[in-house]
Write a protein that holds these residues in place. Structure first.
Motif, PDB file in Angstrom:
ATOM      1  N   ALA A 209      33.544  38.419  51.290  1.00 17.59           N
ATOM      2  CA  ALA A 209      34.276  38.860  52.412  1.00 17.59           C
ATOM      3  C   ALA A 209      34.081  40.366  52.809  1.00 17.59           C
ATOM      4  O   ALA A 209      34.033  40.668  53.869  1.00 17.59           O
ATOM      5  N   GLU A 210      33.817  41.249  51.717  1.00 19.68           N
ATOM      6  CA  GLU A 210      33.620  42.692  52.158  1.00 19.68           C
ATOM      7  C   GLU A 210      32.387  42.903  52.876  1.00 19.68           C
ATOM      8  O   GLU A 210      32.094  43.626  53.722  1.00 19.68           O
ATOM      9  N   ARG A 211      31.381  42.027  52.379  1.00 23.19           N
ATOM     10  CA  ARG A 211      29.896  42.180  53.098  1.00 23.19           C
ATOM     11  C   ARG A 211      30.226  41.586  54.348  1.00 23.19           C
ATOM     12  O   ARG A 211      29.519  41.849  55.370  1.00 23.19           O
ATOM     13  N   TYR A 212      30.916  40.444  54.570  1.00 21.72           N
ATOM     14  CA  TYR A 212      31.114  39.871  56.027  1.00 21.72           C
ATOM     15  C   TYR A 212      31.630  40.956  56.957  1.00 21.72           C
ATOM     16  O   TYR A 212      31.051  41.215  57.941  1.00 21.72           O
ATOM     17  N   ARG A 213      32.560  41.783  56.356  1.00 23.51           N
ATOM     18  CA  ARG A 213      33.284  42.734  57.082  1.00 23.51           C
ATOM     19  C   ARG A 213      32.455  43.835  57.632  1.00 23.51           C
ATOM     20  O   ARG A 213      32.512  44.302  58.946  1.00 23.51           O
ATOM     21  N   VAL A 214      31.527  44.232  56.875  1.00 24.77           N
ATOM     22  CA  VAL A 214      30.378  45.170  57.212  1.00 24.77           C
ATOM     23  C   VAL A 214      29.537  44.658  58.213  1.00 24.77           C
ATOM     24  O   VAL A 214      28.990  45.198  59.118  1.00 24.77           O
ATOM     25  N   ALA A 216      29.769  41.831  60.133  1.00 23.38           N
ATOM     26  CA  ALA A 216      30.481  41.643  61.479  1.00 23.38           C
ATOM     27  C   ALA A 216      30.483  43.107  62.270  1.00 23.38           C
ATOM     28  O   ALA A 216      30.301  42.963  63.726  1.00 23.38           O
ATOM     29  N   SER A 217      30.867  44.003  61.812  1.00 25.74           N
ATOM     30  CA  SER A 217      31.138  45.380  62.285  1.00 25.74           C
ATOM     31  C   SER A 217      29.864  45.847  62.879  1.00 25.74           C
ATOM     32  O   SER A 217      29.725  46.474  63.950  1.00 25.74           O
ATOM     33  N   VAL A 218      28.448  45.449  62.252  1.00 22.85           N
ATOM     34  CA  VAL A 218      27.673  46.177  62.631  1.00 22.85           C
ATOM     35  C   VAL A 218      26.645  45.298  63.370  1.00 22.85           C
ATOM     36  O   VAL A 218      26.212  45.885  64.605  1.00 22.85           O
ATOM     37  N   PRO A 223      30.440  33.322  66.207  1.00 20.35           N
ATOM     38  CA  PRO A 223      30.431  32.188  65.205  1.00 20.35           C
ATOM     39  C   PRO A 223      29.171  31.772  64.469  1.00 20.35           C
ATOM     40  O   PRO A 223      29.147  31.417  63.431  1.00 20.35           O
ATOM     41  N   ASP A 224      27.944  32.162  65.132  1.00 12.37           N
ATOM     42  CA  ASP A 224      26.878  31.725  64.259  1.00 12.37           C
ATOM     43  C   ASP A 224      26.952  32.631  63.084  1.00 12.37           C
ATOM     44  O   ASP A 224      26.391  32.145  61.958  1.00 12.37           O
ATOM     45  N   ARG A 225      27.125  33.995  63.307  1.00  8.36           N
ATOM     46  CA  ARG A 225      27.110  34.671  62.032  1.00  8.36           C
ATOM     47  C   ARG A 225      27.980  34.383  60.895  1.00  8.36           C
ATOM     48  O   ARG A 225      27.726  34.590  59.770  1.00  8.36           O
ATOM     49  N   ILE A 226      29.379  34.012  61.435  1.00  4.31           N
ATOM     50  CA  ILE A 226      30.189  33.513  60.372  1.00  4.31           C
ATOM     51  C   ILE A 226      29.479  32.201  59.688  1.00  4.31           C
ATOM     52  O   ILE A 226      29.825  32.277  58.460  1.00  4.31           O
ATOM     53  N   ALA A 291      43.813  42.856  54.342  1.00  4.24           N
ATOM     54  CA  ALA A 291      42.544  42.432  53.966  1.00  4.24           C
ATOM     55  C   ALA A 291      42.624  41.071  53.317  1.00  4.24           C
ATOM     56  O   ALA A 291      43.645  40.808  52.386  1.00  4.24           O
ATOM     57  N   PRO A 292      41.789  40.007  53.957  1.00  2.00           N
ATOM     58  CA  PRO A 292      40.866  40.069  54.821  1.00  2.00           C
ATOM     59  C   PRO A 292      41.108  39.859  56.037  1.00  2.00           C
ATOM     60  O   PRO A 292      40.305  39.214  57.101  1.00  2.00           O
ATOM     61  N   TRP A 293      42.311  39.534  56.404  1.00  2.00           N
ATOM     62  CA  TRP A 293      42.630  38.810  57.732  1.00  2.00           C
ATOM     63  C   TRP A 293      42.374  39.758  58.875  1.00  2.00           C
ATOM     64  O   TRP A 293      42.407  39.239  59.968  1.00  2.00           O
ATOM     65  N   SER A 294      42.183  41.184  58.681  1.00  2.00           N
ATOM     66  CA  SER A 294      41.781  42.205  59.622  1.00  2.00           C
ATOM     67  C   SER A 294      40.307  42.094  59.847  1.00  2.00           C
ATOM     68  O   SER A 294      39.962  42.996  60.792  1.00  2.00           O
ATOM     69  N   TYR A 295      39.540  41.655  59.197  1.00  2.00           N
ATOM     70  CA  TYR A 295      38.182  41.585  59.316  1.00  2.00           C
ATOM     71  C   TYR A 295      37.485  40.724  60.449  1.00  2.00           C
ATOM     72  O   TYR A 295      37.883  39.436  60.486  1.00  2.00           O
ATOM     73  N   PRO A 296      36.838  41.107  61.060  1.00  2.00           N
ATOM     74  CA  PRO A 296      36.127  42.854  61.023  1.00  2.00           C
ATOM     75  C   PRO A 296      36.934  43.603  61.808  1.00  2.00           C
ATOM     76  O   PRO A 296      37.323  44.946  61.461  1.00  2.00           O
TER      77      PRO A 296
END
Length: 315
Positions: A209-214, A216-218, A223-226, A291-296
């Motif tokens: 989840a934390e890596r997803y946050r990073v 998705a922000s960058v 949807p494809d990336r998710i 967290a993690p509902w606010s991500y990203p």
């Protein structure tokens, strides 16, 4: 399985209390109410009864320290009991949150935490305070040293491991979706080093989840990336292992249990398994975490309610 919760329209009052950092610690909620009114005696009794349950002690001190008047009431307590390690530690944690709000200096907060650490050497909580402080203001070397100090006192410290995973996930953002990223190795190592019933078994999910946050922000929230991030072989193995651990152990007794359940429910929805997420939402109840509902970059309240509705079929 537990019966479904009432329809969302009948739960507005409960939903208004989402994201309370006290989570499901009802005793802490009651004590915090009195503490914010300047009655610190109940806070004193609460921390005495918590003893060396380090995860619970850290959780309770952090929640009390986050209250706006924590510094004033901790000082009043300290005037009445100058040798109280609990009062000194609470004052130190309050200084950390003052620094994070830019209402105090990091230097003053660090000094307060080190004073508390010297007064109660076995307690990892002052070092947790320093970890929170250096997460915002310090270097990676300082952050790692403070994490080691926490872990030396409590090898399974839940909050500290979550902070370390969050920090590691931010390294090498340009590397993209790398299943060999160091955050995954750290989380797997910490889980393997812990007893079978340790909540750190869920840490590999936190890492995803934390890596997803990073990422998705960058790289953008698409949807494809998710799908790519949550559907890989390693992700599927991690999520299955964590869900199986929850079915076997659950650990409702752990003070930060709802943190793990929120991350696991979020991951199960991202994986495309709403039925398993629904079981987790039953246990989460009204104890959502930002967290993690606010991500990203989402509104956590709207995201949580939408996710719960989708999982429970109440949309």
């Amino acid at each position: 399985m537990s019966p479904p919760p009432p329809p969302l329209g009948r739960a507005r009052k409960r939903d208004a209390q989402l994201f309370d950092p006290a989570l499901c610690d009802n005793e802490l909620v009651d004590v915090r109410t009195q503490f914010t009114q300047g009655r610190w005696a109940r806070a004193r009794s609460l921390l005495v009864s918590t003893g060396d349950d380090w995860d619970r002690r850290g959780h309770r001190l952090v929640v009390l320290a986050e209250t706006p008047a924590a510094t004033a009431w901790a000082r009043e307590w300290l005037l009445a009991e100058p040798e109280s390690a609990d009062a000194v530690t609470l004052l130190a944690c309050a200084a950390v949150f003052n620094a994070l709000r830019r209402k105090g200096t990091p230097e003053a907060a660090e000094e307060a935490c080190r004073r508390a650490a010297a007064l109660f050497p076995a307690d990892p909580t002052p070092w947790l305070g320093l970890l929170l402080l250096t997460r915002a203001f310090g270097t990676e070397e300082e952050f790692s040293r403070h994490f080691d100090q926490v872990r030396a006192r409590h090898r399974e410290h839940h909050h500290a491991h979550h902070l370390m995973v969050s920090k590691l996930a931010e390294r090498a953002p340009a590397a993209g979706h790398d299943p060999l990223h160091e955050v995954y190795d750290f989380a797997a190592w910490a889980a393997e080093e812990s007893p079978a019933d340790s909540p750190l078994a869920v840490l590999p999910v936190i890492a995803h989840a934390e890596r997803y946050r990073v990422l998705a922000s960058v790289h953008g929230h698409t949807p494809d990336r998710i799908t790519d991030h949550w559907s890989g072989r390693r992700a599927r193995q991690v999520l299955r292992a964590a869900f199986d651990w929850w079915l076997e152990w659950e650990r409702e007794d752990h003070p930060r249990n709802r943190v793990d359940l929120n991350f696991l429910a979020h991951a199960k929805l991202c994986e495309g398994r709403p039925a398993e997420a629904a079981a987790l939402f039953h246990r989460i109840g009204s104890h959502a975490t930002r967290a993690p509902w606010s991500y990203p970059d989402l509104d956590p309240h709207q995201a949580f309610l939408a996710a719960r509705s989708a999982a429970l079929g109440t949309s």
